[in-house]
Design an enzyme around this catalytic site. Structure first.
Site, PDB file in Angstrom:
ATOM      1  N   VAL A  32      -8.282 -24.808  20.317  1.00  0.00           N
ATOM      2  CA  VAL A  32      -9.218 -23.814  19.788  1.00  0.00           C
ATOM      3  C   VAL A  32     -10.211 -23.396  20.861  1.00  0.00           C
ATOM      4  O   VAL A  32     -10.511 -22.205  21.028  1.00  0.00           O
ATOM      5  CB  VAL A  32      -9.943 -24.362  18.546  1.00  0.00           C
ATOM      6  CG1 VAL A  32     -11.015 -23.379  18.080  1.00  0.00           C
ATOM      7  CG2 VAL A  32      -8.955 -24.635  17.425  1.00  0.00           C
ATOM      8  N   GLU A  53     -11.999 -34.052  27.746  1.00  0.00           N
ATOM      9  CA  GLU A  53     -10.588 -33.725  27.923  1.00  0.00           C
ATOM     10  C   GLU A  53     -10.399 -32.219  27.727  1.00  0.00           C
ATOM     11  O   GLU A  53     -11.071 -31.596  26.901  1.00  0.00           O
ATOM     12  CB  GLU A  53      -9.717 -34.492  26.921  1.00  0.00           C
ATOM     13  CG  GLU A  53      -9.786 -36.003  27.081  1.00  0.00           C
ATOM     14  CD  GLU A  53      -8.895 -36.722  26.076  1.00  0.00           C
ATOM     15  OE1 GLU A  53      -8.276 -36.026  25.225  1.00  0.00           O
ATOM     16  OE2 GLU A  53      -8.838 -37.960  26.118  1.00  0.00           O
ATOM     17  N   ASP A 255       2.432  18.416  -3.808  1.00  0.00           N
ATOM     18  CA  ASP A 255       3.024  18.764  -5.100  1.00  0.00           C
ATOM     19  C   ASP A 255       2.852  17.613  -6.082  1.00  0.00           C
ATOM     20  O   ASP A 255       2.305  16.556  -5.751  1.00  0.00           O
ATOM     21  CB  ASP A 255       4.493  19.174  -4.942  1.00  0.00           C
ATOM     22  CG  ASP A 255       5.371  18.064  -4.372  1.00  0.00           C
ATOM     23  OD1 ASP A 255       5.137  16.882  -4.718  1.00  0.00           O
ATOM     24  OD2 ASP A 255       6.305  18.362  -3.604  1.00  0.00           O
ATOM     25  N   LYS A 277       4.297  23.131  -9.092  1.00  0.00           N
ATOM     26  CA  LYS A 277       4.840  24.219  -9.889  1.00  0.00           C
ATOM     27  C   LYS A 277       5.467  23.635 -11.138  1.00  0.00           C
ATOM     28  O   LYS A 277       6.090  22.581 -11.105  1.00  0.00           O
ATOM     29  CB  LYS A 277       5.895  25.000  -9.094  1.00  0.00           C
ATOM     30  CG  LYS A 277       5.350  25.680  -7.852  1.00  0.00           C
ATOM     31  CD  LYS A 277       6.356  26.614  -7.279  1.00  0.00           C
ATOM     32  CE  LYS A 277       7.540  25.883  -6.686  1.00  0.00           C
ATOM     33  NZ  LYS A 277       7.492  25.676  -5.285  1.00  0.00           N
ATOM     34  N   GLY A 309       9.821  13.149  -1.868  1.00  0.00           N
ATOM     35  CA  GLY A 309      11.160  12.954  -1.308  1.00  0.00           C
ATOM     36  C   GLY A 309      11.242  13.432   0.115  1.00  0.00           C
ATOM     37  O   GLY A 309      10.391  13.113   0.956  1.00  0.00           O
ATOM     38  N   MET A 389      16.306  15.709 -10.552  1.00  0.00           N
ATOM     39  CA  MET A 389      15.612  16.568 -11.523  1.00  0.00           C
ATOM     40  C   MET A 389      16.577  17.020 -12.616  1.00  0.00           C
ATOM     41  O   MET A 389      16.581  18.177 -13.030  1.00  0.00           O
ATOM     42  CB  MET A 389      14.982  17.774 -10.805  1.00  0.00           C
ATOM     43  CG  MET A 389      13.983  17.377  -9.731  1.00  0.00           C
ATOM     44  SD  MET A 389      13.452  18.745  -8.678  1.00  0.00           S
ATOM     45  CE  MET A 389      14.909  18.937  -7.618  1.00  0.00           C
TER      46      MET A 389
END
Length: 477
Positions: A32, A53, A255, A277, A309, A389
């Protein structure tokens, strides 16, 4: 909550420290501590390690003269002259002693995994050249901070670093050319939000400079339109490229099939225009969309036409592309995942299968009701037919296929709201599917799949009496 601000106090004030040439002390010599030392060296600090160490890497750094190592246990006075200190030991007593010395001397100290002995938190950091992102959870969960840092890192790469360098070079010039501070700030945002980054991503730095010059000389310089496929529904299925463009948008024209979460990815200041639409969409409506895209681009905006899409799969993207090019507007198409493949896949239905189908056809349901110029006899012979669709026209689709010689027992599925949490799948035969879909009260958007591939879906069989009791999945044979 604080009365003055209305905000919950976070407890830590985020800053970036300039450690170049300043002394930093790390107490501890394990793995660490090594990590902390490397981070401090990256920041230009002069590092002293106090530990009996040390790791081999720290030994190498000491041998090279990159760090100083005091090979003994910590003792009071080791932080003298330090500008910053880190206690990276497993010994709470050592942490407490270092904390006490730091507090007396006014030295900021971080004790790793020991929040009670921290005056600052070391965040999870991502660096890309001069761009630095730091994430902190106020010490509550370093692992969560790391994972959040990793997610942010995916958004910031070499292109952003190169753009940062370019803007740094131009900063003095633009300060001289645009002396008004408010106008200059507005210009900087305009440059950063423009398509300049796209030139940088292509490695075209001269093009990026020319584009910046256009924006400096004429804020109304012609913009660019991107036709971006939003994917089948789930906002996580947009492409990486599509998301990059969306996050730079000045105007988003979208859309009804675009998930609201994707709109949140656009800058908060971006103009959002709904172009959905209803029904089949009249030519006048499409013409209005074309004119909107052209108008915003001519105002110099970076316009994203976000379409459900893929833009070129029954999305009228080709028409928009033609209109934009005819108007002299630069346009780029960013493909999207089409529902023709994604919706069946989300329901476990492959559109091709070595044993059942070596090909498939895709049609739109808008071509399936009323007059149609489709070759129904050819479609009836296809191993797999996918109809997008097609829910409202499903009775007509089934009737046309049956009249063209399709087997009434052909497995058929309707996948509604594919890829979304509300996804529902109804499975039957070509002869029964229209009735079953109606009884299931499915709502669009829906994808119809006709063919033996439907049998490959891992769907349980239920009887018709179970239809009313199943809110998610209905399978009828």
């Amino acid at each position: 909550m604080t009365a003055a601000s209305g905000r919950s106090p976070a407890g830590f004030y985020p800053v970036f420290l300039n450690l170049r040439g300043r002394r930093a002390v790390v107490v501890g010599g394990g793995a660490v501590a090594e990590q902390k030392v490397l981070g401090l060296l990256d920041a230009g600090a002069h590092v002293t390690v106090v530990s009996g160490e040390t790791t081999p890497r720290l030994e190498d750094l000491a041998a090279q003269g990159a760090i100083e190592v005091r090979r003994r246990a910590y003792r009071s006075g080791d932080l003298a002259g330090a500008w910053l200190a880190i206690a990276a030991t497993d010994d709470r007593a050592v942490n407490a002693a270092a904390w006490a010395e730091a507090e007396r001397a006014g030295i900021p100290l971080n004790a790793v995994d020991d929040l009670d002995h921290c005056s600052f938190i070391a965040p999870a950091i991502h660096r890309e050249s001069d761009i630095t992102v730091a994430v902190s959870t106020a010490g509550k969960s370093p692992a969560l901070a790391v994972r959040l840092r990793d997610r942010i890192a995916n958004l910031i790469g070499p292109a952003e670093a190169r753009l940062c360098d370019l803007l740094g070079e131009l900063r003095p010039e633009l300060a001289a050319r645009v002396p008004d501070a408010r106008a200059r700030t507005k210009l900087w945002y305009r440059i950063v939000d423009s398509d300049v980054i796209e030139f940088v991503r292509r490695g075209d730095l001269p093009g990026a400079r020319r584009r910046i010059e256009e924006l400096v000389r004429d804020g109304r310089a012609t913009g660019v339109v991107y036709l971006v496929g939003a994917g089948p529904g789930d906002p996580r299925l947009i492409t990486v490229r599509g998301l990059q463009i969306l996050r730079s948008a000045e105007v988003v024209v979208y859309d009804r099939l675009v998930h609201p979460a994707l709109l949140d990815e656009a800058p908060s200041c971006a103009e959002r225009v709904f172009s959905g639409k209803h029904g089949h969409g009249r030519h006048a409506e499409q013409q209005e969309i074309n004119e909107l895209l052209i108008d915003r681009a001519r105002r110099g905006r970076l316009v994203v036409r976000l379409k459900g899409g893929d833009p070129f799969v029954f999305g009228r993207g080709a028409e928009e592309c033609e209109a934009l090019r005819a108007a002299g507007i630069a346009v780029e198409v960013v493909p999207g995942v089409t529902s023709a493949i994604a919706a069946p896949a989300a329901a476990g239905i492959p559109v091709t299968h070595r044993l059942h189908a070596s090909g498939f056809a895709v049609v739109t349901g808008h071509q399936c009701d009323g007059a149609s110029d489709l070759d129904w006899e050819a479609l009836a012979r296809m191993p797999t037919l996918v109809v997008l669709m097609g829910l409202s026209a499903l009775p007509d689709i089934a009737a046309r296929l049956l009249a063209s010689g399709a087997d009434p027992g052909t497995p058929t599925a309707v996948v509604a709201s594919g890829t979304l949490p509300t996804q529902r799948t109804v499975v039957g035969t070509l002869a029964t599917i229209a009735t079953l879909a109606a009884e299931a009260h499915l709502e669009p958007p829906a994808t119809v799949v006709v063919g033996e591939v439907v049998r490959a879906a891992p769907l349980p069989e239920v009887s018709i009496s179970e239809l009313a009791h199943d809110a998610g999945l209905v399978v009828l044979t």
